[in-house]
Design an enzyme around this catalytic site. Structure first.
Site, PDB file in Angstrom:
ATOM      1  N   CYS A 196     -60.364 140.232 -37.298  1.00 50.93           N
ATOM      2  CA  CYS A 196     -60.269 139.114 -36.366  1.00 50.93           C
ATOM      3  C   CYS A 196     -60.810 137.856 -37.030  1.00 50.93           C
ATOM      4  O   CYS A 196     -61.843 137.906 -37.709  1.00 50.93           O
ATOM      5  CB  CYS A 196     -61.070 139.443 -35.109  1.00 50.93           C
ATOM      6  SG  CYS A 196     -61.013 138.172 -33.836  1.00 50.93           S
ATOM      7  N   HIS A 239     -53.676 142.243 -29.127  1.00 47.58           N
ATOM      8  CA  HIS A 239     -54.942 141.706 -29.665  1.00 47.58           C
ATOM      9  C   HIS A 239     -55.177 140.299 -29.092  1.00 47.58           C
ATOM     10  O   HIS A 239     -56.295 139.970 -28.683  1.00 47.58           O
ATOM     11  CB  HIS A 239     -54.856 141.687 -31.202  1.00 47.58           C
ATOM     12  CG  HIS A 239     -56.050 141.133 -31.915  1.00 47.58           C
ATOM     13  ND1 HIS A 239     -56.853 141.880 -32.748  1.00 47.58           N
ATOM     14  CD2 HIS A 239     -56.581 139.883 -31.940  1.00 47.58           C
ATOM     15  CE1 HIS A 239     -57.825 141.118 -33.238  1.00 47.58           C
ATOM     16  NE2 HIS A 239     -57.680 139.892 -32.766  1.00 47.58           N
ATOM     17  N   GLU A 240     -54.117 139.477 -29.037  1.00 50.98           N
ATOM     18  CA  GLU A 240     -54.257 138.095 -28.544  1.00 50.98           C
ATOM     19  C   GLU A 240     -54.504 138.053 -27.040  1.00 50.98           C
ATOM     20  O   GLU A 240     -55.356 137.287 -26.569  1.00 50.98           O
ATOM     21  CB  GLU A 240     -53.013 137.264 -28.894  1.00 50.98           C
ATOM     22  CG  GLU A 240     -52.665 137.186 -30.376  1.00 50.98           C
ATOM     23  CD  GLU A 240     -53.856 137.012 -31.275  1.00 50.98           C
ATOM     24  OE1 GLU A 240     -54.796 136.280 -30.898  1.00 50.98           O
ATOM     25  OE2 GLU A 240     -53.882 137.612 -32.355  1.00 50.98           O
ATOM     26  N   HIS A 264     -57.979 138.693 -26.200  1.00 49.00           N
ATOM     27  CA  HIS A 264     -58.862 137.517 -26.332  1.00 49.00           C
ATOM     28  C   HIS A 264     -58.869 136.688 -25.043  1.00 49.00           C
ATOM     29  O   HIS A 264     -59.909 136.135 -24.666  1.00 49.00           O
ATOM     30  CB  HIS A 264     -58.409 136.614 -27.490  1.00 49.00           C
ATOM     31  CG  HIS A 264     -58.912 137.041 -28.845  1.00 49.00           C
ATOM     32  ND1 HIS A 264     -60.256 137.244 -29.115  1.00 49.00           N
ATOM     33  CD2 HIS A 264     -58.265 137.285 -30.006  1.00 49.00           C
ATOM     34  CE1 HIS A 264     -60.394 137.596 -30.397  1.00 49.00           C
ATOM     35  NE2 HIS A 264     -59.206 137.633 -30.958  1.00 49.00           N
TER      36      HIS A 264
HETATM   37  C1  FHF Z   1     -55.276 138.388 -37.843  1.00 51.93           C
HETATM   38  N1  FHF Z   1     -55.023 138.883 -40.166  1.00 51.93           N
HETATM   39  O1  FHF Z   1     -54.281 137.711 -37.930  1.00 51.93           O
HETATM   40  C2  FHF Z   1     -55.777 139.234 -38.983  1.00 51.93           C
HETATM   41  C3  FHF Z   1     -57.261 139.115 -39.265  1.00 51.93           C
HETATM   42  C4  FHF Z   1     -53.727 142.732 -35.185  1.00 51.93           C
HETATM   43  O2  FHF Z   1     -56.841 136.873 -32.580  1.00 51.93           O
HETATM   44  O3  FHF Z   1     -53.446 140.448 -39.895  1.00 51.93           O
HETATM   45  O4  FHF Z   1     -58.212 137.204 -34.817  1.00 51.93           O
HETATM   46  F1  FHF Z   1     -51.677 137.078 -42.535  1.00 51.93           F
HETATM   47  C5  FHF Z   1     -56.282 136.695 -33.666  1.00 51.93           C
HETATM   48  C6  FHF Z   1     -49.598 139.940 -43.210  1.00 51.93           C
HETATM   49  C7  FHF Z   1     -50.394 140.936 -42.711  1.00 51.93           C
HETATM   50  C8  FHF Z   1     -50.027 138.639 -43.166  1.00 51.93           C
HETATM   51  C9  FHF Z   1     -51.644 140.634 -42.163  1.00 51.93           C
HETATM   52  C10 FHF Z   1     -53.956 141.285 -34.885  1.00 51.93           C
HETATM   53  C11 FHF Z   1     -54.818 140.600 -35.889  1.00 51.93           C
HETATM   54  C12 FHF Z   1     -55.075 139.165 -35.511  1.00 51.93           C
HETATM   55  C13 FHF Z   1     -56.177 136.988 -36.042  1.00 51.93           C
HETATM   56  N2  FHF Z   1     -53.275 138.949 -41.593  1.00 51.93           N
HETATM   57  C14 FHF Z   1     -53.889 139.493 -40.509  1.00 51.93           C
HETATM   58  C15 FHF Z   1     -51.269 138.347 -42.612  1.00 51.93           C
HETATM   59  C16 FHF Z   1     -52.071 139.324 -42.115  1.00 51.93           C
HETATM   60  C17 FHF Z   1     -55.961 138.439 -36.520  1.00 51.93           C
HETATM   61  N3  FHF Z   1     -56.909 136.942 -34.822  1.00 51.93           N
HETATM   62  C18 FHF Z   1     -57.678 140.111 -40.336  1.00 51.93           C
HETATM   63  C19 FHF Z   1     -57.675 137.714 -39.655  1.00 51.93           C
HETATM   64 ZN    ZN Z   2     -58.775 138.077 -32.952  1.00 54.24          ZN
END
Ligand code: FHF
Ligand code: ZN
Length: 183
Positions: free
Chosen positions: A110, A153-154, A157
Site C-alpha cells: 500500500c 483494495h481501493e 480505503h
Molecule cells: C499499489 N503497487 O498500487 C501497490 C503498492 C492490490 O490504495 O501494485 O495503496 F505499479 C492503493 C504492476 C504491478 C505495476 C504492480 C492493490 C494495490 C494498491 C496502491 N504496483 C503495485 C505496478 C504495481 C497499491 N494503494 C505496492 C504500492
Molecule cells: Zn492502499
C-alpha cells in the site's frame, strides 16, 4: 503534481474513517481525481517515477491524499505498456460478488504503508460495482482478476479498512480452502 509527500501514511486517522459520499461533481472534484490518475500514470513511467521518486501504484483512493471523499482512481498498464484499465470512480458501490475468493500470491502492499507486511489478502474473485464517472454518468462494472483485487483494495480505503486487516493473524501465509491464486 502529486508526489509521495502528498500520500498520507498509516496510522493517520483519515485512513481509518468511512469517507463521505461525493454529493456534487464540481470542478475541484474532477481536478482531484485527474491528479490521482496522473500520479498512477507517472508512477508507472520509469523516467518520471525516478525523477520524482514515485512508488509505483495501480490504484489510489482519495483518503490517501487526505480527502474525505468516496472516490478512487485505477490505472493499470499491461506488460506491453498498453493501458489495460483506466477508471476514475465516484461513490463506487459493490452490488454483488462471487463466493469464490482469490489472492495475490506475493501479498499486497500500500502506498500509505511504508513497510512490507507479509501475508495473503483474500478478496472476492469477481465483483459487480456501480459508480458515477466525472461526466456524471452512472457506470456498472463487472471486474475479475487484477482489476477486481485493486478495486476491492481501493473501496476498502473508502471504508477505513487497510489490507493487513484482512491477513489471518495465526496463519498469514495459508490460502483459504478453495481460494485460487491470482495468475
Ligand atoms: C499499489 N503497487 O498500487 C501497490 C503498492 C492490490 O490504495 O501494485 O495503496 F505499479 C492503493 C504492476 C504491478 C505495476 C504492480 C492493490 C494495490 C494498491 C496502491 N504496483 C503495485 C505496478 C504495481 C497499491 N494503494 C505496492 C504500492
Ligand atoms: Zn492502499
Amino acid at each position: 503534481l502529486l508526489t509521495m509527500k502528498d500520500i498520507v501514511r498509516d496510522p493517520a486517522p483519515i485512513l481509518r474513517k468511512k469517507a463521505a459520499e461525493v454529493s456534487e461533481i464540481d470542478e475541484e472534484t474532477i481536478s482531484q481525481l485527474k491528479s490521482m490518475r496522473e500520479y498512477l500514470k507517472n508512477s508507472q513511467n520509469e523516467e518520471i517515477a525516478e525523477k520524482y521518486k514515485l512508488r509505483s501504484g495501480v490504484g489510489l483512493a482519495a483518503p490517501q491524499i487526505g480527502l474525505d471523499k468516496r472516490m478512487l482512481a485505477v490505472y493499470i498498464e499491461n506488460t506491453e505498456g498498453e493501458v489495460e484499465y483506466d477508471y476514475m470512480l465516484i461513490n463506487p458501490k459493490v452490488k454483488s460478488h462471487s463466493v469464490a475468493e482469490t489472492y495475490m500470491p506475493s501479498g499486497e502492499g500500500c502506498l500509505s504503508v511504508d513497510e512490507n507486511i507479509e501475508g495473503l489478502v483474500h478478496r472476492y474473485k469477481r465483483i459487480r460495482i456501480t459508480a458515477t464517472t466525472i461526466d456524471g454518468k452512472q457506470l456498472e462494472l463487472k471486474a475479475k482478476g487484477m482489476l477486481a483485487v485493486v478495486l476491492q483494495h481501493e473501496i476498502d480505503h473508502l471504508d477505513g479498512i487497510m489490507f493487513y486487516d484482512r491477513i489471518d493473524k495465526d496463519f498469514p501465509n495459508d490460502p483459504k480452502i478453495g481460494a485460487e491464486p491470482l495468475e
